[in-house]
Design a protein around this motif. Structure first.
Motif: not given
Length: 296
Positions: A93-107
């Motif tokens: 769809l031409g929509i940009q993915v923004l990856a939050y927690s890209p380190l899998a939120a280890p805490h």
């Protein structure tokens, strides 16, 4: 109101962090801010949480009704939660993915681990925490970078934006040093094969539950692996068995050995493998491993 709370007159990206089923009703407010020139781009979050197939169908229905479509869709994306279905939908769809927690939120994952016995947590950490994954460590050593940099680079090479969070100056600097190395297509496939459907927020929610803790919902393979680890200590005569994680590490070791032979540098190095990995290893798609084999 959103901009007043931020004490700003203008933002480049304005995203509304509300449940996806409430987005259609609230969206006209964001469109108004955009028309006023107070936000350059608009964004939405977490349509992927609606579930397999439904997420893309509902997202497309939402897009069909809006005047100004979102430019960004934010969701949790990392090698343990590849979110490929929604990511593929956004690409189309031409929509940009923004990856939050890209380190899998280890805490958040660690908060759940602390609620377990020491033995259970010790065996689960390499499976459920990116920073302790032997596969990421091995790839990182190959490129002279950390596991975190490998995970962030994996997201970048998928065309995603990343927003890692840290309060440690050293980690903040490290997280920006991602452009002096690149992952091979096979390394990308191996990392994607680690998918477990792990959503860090679910682990934090379970950690806060009073009384016995239940394993958060993941892929069936990951669930079986973790159940096997728990059964090994809590159930009579049950233990995990080596599975896909061991296969993935063996594939990675073989890939690097072949590269070393081609370069005339000897036999390469051995990659350590997990013991008692559990049924199917809990590490995603056996088809991915087969694909790597078939590509040789």
């Amino acid at each position: 109101l959103l901009l007043e709370e931020l004490q700003l007159d203008y933002v480049d990206l304005l995203s509304m962090d509300i449940p996806p089923e409430r987005v259609p009703k609230a969206w006209p407010w964001l469109e108004k801010v955009h028309r006023e020139g107070r936000a350059r781009f608009l964004g939405v979050l977490n349509f992927d949480l609606l579930g397999h197939k439904v997420c893309c169908d509902v997202f497309r229905e939402f897009l069909a009704e809006v005047t100004i479509p979102p430019a960004v869709h934010a969701m949790e994306v990392h090698p343990l939660n590849t979110n490929e279905e929604m990511a593929s939908c956004c690409r189309g769809l031409g929509i940009q993915v923004l990856a939050y927690s890209p380190l899998a939120a280890p805490h958040k994952v660690e908060a759940f681990m602390r609620a377990l016995t020491r033995s259970d947590a010790k065996d689960m950490r390499p499976l459920l925490k990116l920073s302790e994954s032997a596969v990421l460590k091995d790839i990182g050593e190959r490129h002279g970078v950390s596991s975190a940099q490998v995970a962030l680079r994996w997201n970048l090479q998928r065309g995603h934006c990343v927003v890692p969070k840290s309060f440690v100056e050293e980690h903040i600097a490290e997280n920006s040093q991602l452009f002096h190395f690149a992952l091979s297509s096979k390394e990308m496939a191996i990392l994607s094969g680690l998918h477990k459907g792990l959503r860090a927020e679910r682990f934090l929610q379970q950690a806060l539950v009073q009384g016995p803790k239940a394993l958060p919902r993941m892929t069936r393979e990951a669930q079986d692996t973790c159940e096997a680890i728990l059964a090994k200590f809590r159930g009579p005569g049950q233990s995990g068995t080596p599975g896909d994680e061991q296969q993935i590490q063996e594939e990675l070791a073989e890939l690097y050995r072949q590269q070393e032979v081609l370069k005339g540098r000897g036999k390469g190095f051995e990659v350590p493998v997990f013991k008692e990995a559990g049924q199917n290893g809990g590490l995603g798609s056996p088809a991915m491993v087969q694909a790597v084999k078939a590509s040789r």
